[in-house]
Design a protein around this motif. Structure first.
Motif, short mmCIF file in Angstrom:
data_model
loop_
_atom_site.label_atom_id
_atom_site.label_comp_id
_atom_site.label_asym_id
_atom_site.label_seq_id
_atom_site.Cartn_x
_atom_site.Cartn_y
_atom_site.Cartn_z
N THR A 166 -4.49 4.92 0.04
CA THR A 166 -4.66 4.19 1.29
C THR A 166 -4.52 2.68 1.11
OG1 THR A 166 -7.07 4.10 1.03
CG2 THR A 166 -6.15 5.99 2.20
N PHE A 167 -4.65 2.19 -0.13
CA PHE A 167 -4.45 0.76 -0.38
C PHE A 167 -3.03 0.35 0.04
CE2 PHE A 167 -5.12 -2.73 -3.85
CZ PHE A 167 -5.26 -3.68 -2.87
N SER A 168 -2.08 1.25 -0.13
CA SER A 168 -0.69 0.94 0.27
C SER A 168 -0.60 0.77 1.78
CB SER A 168 0.27 2.04 -0.20
OG SER A 168 -0.03 3.28 0.41
N TRP A 169 -1.45 1.47 2.54
CA TRP A 169 -1.47 1.29 3.99
C TRP A 169 -1.91 -0.13 4.33
CZ3 TRP A 169 -4.79 6.11 5.82
CH2 TRP A 169 -4.22 7.28 5.27
N GLU A 170 -2.97 -0.57 3.67
CA GLU A 170 -3.50 -1.90 3.92
C GLU A 170 -2.49 -2.98 3.55
OE1 GLU A 170 -6.94 -4.13 1.65
OE2 GLU A 170 -7.81 -2.86 3.24
N LEU A 171 -1.84 -2.81 2.40
CA LEU A 171 -0.86 -3.80 1.95
C LEU A 171 0.33 -3.88 2.90
CD1 LEU A 171 -0.93 -3.15 -1.90
CD2 LEU A 171 -1.80 -5.15 -0.68
N ALA A 172 0.75 -2.74 3.42
CA ALA A 172 1.87 -2.74 4.38
C ALA A 172 1.48 -3.50 5.64
CB ALA A 172 2.28 -1.31 4.71
N ALA A 213 -1.00 0.21 17.46
CA ALA A 213 0.40 -0.07 17.12
C ALA A 213 0.55 -0.34 15.63
CB ALA A 213 0.88 -1.28 17.93
N ALA A 214 -0.47 -0.93 15.03
CA ALA A 214 -0.42 -1.17 13.58
C ALA A 214 -0.34 0.15 12.83
CB ALA A 214 -1.64 -1.97 13.14
N TRP A 215 -0.99 1.17 13.35
CA TRP A 215 -0.93 2.50 12.72
C TRP A 215 0.44 3.14 12.89
CZ3 TRP A 215 -4.20 4.75 9.42
CH2 TRP A 215 -5.44 4.13 9.25
N LYS A 257 -8.98 -9.24 7.40
CA LYS A 257 -8.13 -9.38 8.59
C LYS A 257 -7.25 -8.15 8.77
CE LYS A 257 -7.92 -14.45 8.65
NZ LYS A 257 -7.03 -15.63 8.53
N ALA A 258 -6.76 -7.61 7.67
CA ALA A 258 -5.92 -6.41 7.76
C ALA A 258 -6.73 -5.24 8.30
CB ALA A 258 -5.34 -6.07 6.39
N LYS A 259 -7.95 -5.10 7.80
CA LYS A 259 -8.81 -4.01 8.28
C LYS A 259 -9.12 -4.18 9.76
CE LYS A 259 -11.12 -2.71 3.95
NZ LYS A 259 -10.39 -3.54 2.99
N GLN A 260 -9.38 -5.42 10.17
CA GLN A 260 -9.67 -5.67 11.58
C GLN A 260 -8.48 -5.31 12.45
OE1 GLN A 260 -12.58 -6.28 12.99
NE2 GLN A 260 -11.50 -6.08 14.94
N LEU A 261 -7.29 -5.59 11.95
CA LEU A 261 -6.07 -5.24 12.68
C LEU A 261 -5.95 -3.72 12.80
CD1 LEU A 261 -3.56 -6.44 14.01
CD2 LEU A 261 -2.42 -6.36 11.79
N LEU A 262 -6.29 -3.01 11.73
CA LEU A 262 -6.22 -1.55 11.76
C LEU A 262 -7.33 -0.94 12.62
CD1 LEU A 262 -5.27 -0.92 8.03
CD2 LEU A 262 -3.84 -0.46 10.03
#
Length: 324
Positions: free
Chosen positions: A35-41, A250-252, A240-245
């Motif tokens: 799932t780290f790759s999800w966050e990095l993307a 749309a981020a998903w 910030k990435a987590k907050q976006l997710l």
């Protein structure tokens, strides 16, 4: 000559200015299917790395164990692992430290029509466990059931296997229940399976006062001491990435191919479980509860799990981030 001299000085000043503002490099060891790759993307899609003035050099690896090797060999600055491993490594002399990434844990899953209604009903059943005999979720489940006088190791038929295999076997109906990593549980949930109990639900019975991050960013504390501001910017960026997710469906949609979701229902389930696992507690509170759970795990898992230390090492959790 004066013009030439001024030009040379100007070029040198620009070069020095560019160097002064060059992005700080962080080398990340990342499990390719994790799932780290999800966050990095998400970070790259939103330009959060540039905003934080960070250059992320990612090495994709096949397993968490490969990430541990890369970190210990000095070939990576940050990877994902758990505080239990960090504490064990510290007891053996390595000065690693941990910052929370996710509190998402596995769950006991059963088919929708299963007659199993409570954890006590696992007695006499066939239970498949993803991971192995010292998987943390499995040990915590055992500890909880022993409080009710049930020894699952002897009172149920236990089968161990790799998480993907256990998920496949569950779908084939080869066992009565399964305990697996959270993302594989999400797959089963999306296909109609029922969550008998999430491991996070049993933690209060074991003494924890809230959600405890099972997985976190792990790095060497010496490296962190020399790059304190870089680490702070990295953590702020990931927040910030987590907050976006959390806020953007749309981020998903953008990271959907990375999740392996085969349909919208599975993607929504991944999304919801990922969001549930985002850390929201102070580091002090997380560490306090981790200390309690460490004792539980040490008692039931023994030295094979925790190594020589009976208590969580005091430096396991990283505290040097503003606001924590």
């Amino acid at each position: 000559m004066r013009v030439l001299a001024r030009t040379i000085v100007l070029v040198m000043m620009l070069a020095l200015g560019a160097a002064a503002h060059a992005a700080d490099v962080i080398r990340l060891a990342v499990q390719k299917t994790g799932t780290f790759s999800w966050e990095l993307a998400t970070i790259r899609e939103a330009g959060l790395d540039k905003e934080a003035n960070l250059s992320l050099e990612v090495t994709e690896l096949a397993s968490p164990e490969a990430g541990k090797i890369a970190l210990r060999a000095g070939n990576a600055d940050i990877m994902l692992s758990d505080w239990l491993w960090v504490s064990r490594e510290r007891a053996l002399g390595a000065r690693l430290t941990f910052y929370p990434y996710s509190s998402a844990l596995g769950a006991v899953m059963v088919p929708a029509a299963s007659p199993i209604k409570t954890l006590a009903d696992l007695k006499g059943r066939k239970l498949a466990v993803g991971g192995g005999p010292i998987d943390k979720s499995w040990l915590l489940l055992q500890a909880r059931m022993k409080q009710d006088g049930i020894d699952l190791k002897s009172d149920a038929t236990i089968v161990y296997g790799a998480p993907p295999l256990i998920a496949a076997k569950a779908l084939d109906g080869e066992m009565d229940a399964s305990l697996n990593f959270w993302n594989f549980c999400a797959q089963l949930e999306a296909k109609g399976f029922r969550r008998l109990a999430g491991i996070e639900e049993i933690l209060p019975k074991l003494g924890a006062k809230g959600a405890v991050s099972a997985v976190g960013y792990v790095f060497d504390e010496g490296w962190a001491a020399g790059h304190r501001d870089t680490v702070a910017r990295f953590i702020a960026m990931t927040r910030k990435a987590k907050q976006l997710l959390v806020s953007s469906d749309a981020a998903w949609d953008k990271i959907a191919p990375l999740t392996g979701a085969t349909d919208p229902t599975m993607l929504r389930t991944y999304r919801d479980r990922y969001r549930d696992g985002i850390p929201r507690r102070s580091i002090t509170d997380e560490e306090t509860d981790a200390r309690v759970l460490y004792r539980v795990l040490a008692e039931i898992g023994g030295r094979d799990l925790v190594g020589p230390a009976a208590e969580l090492d005091p430096g396991t959790f990283y505290h040097a981030v503003p606001g924590d």
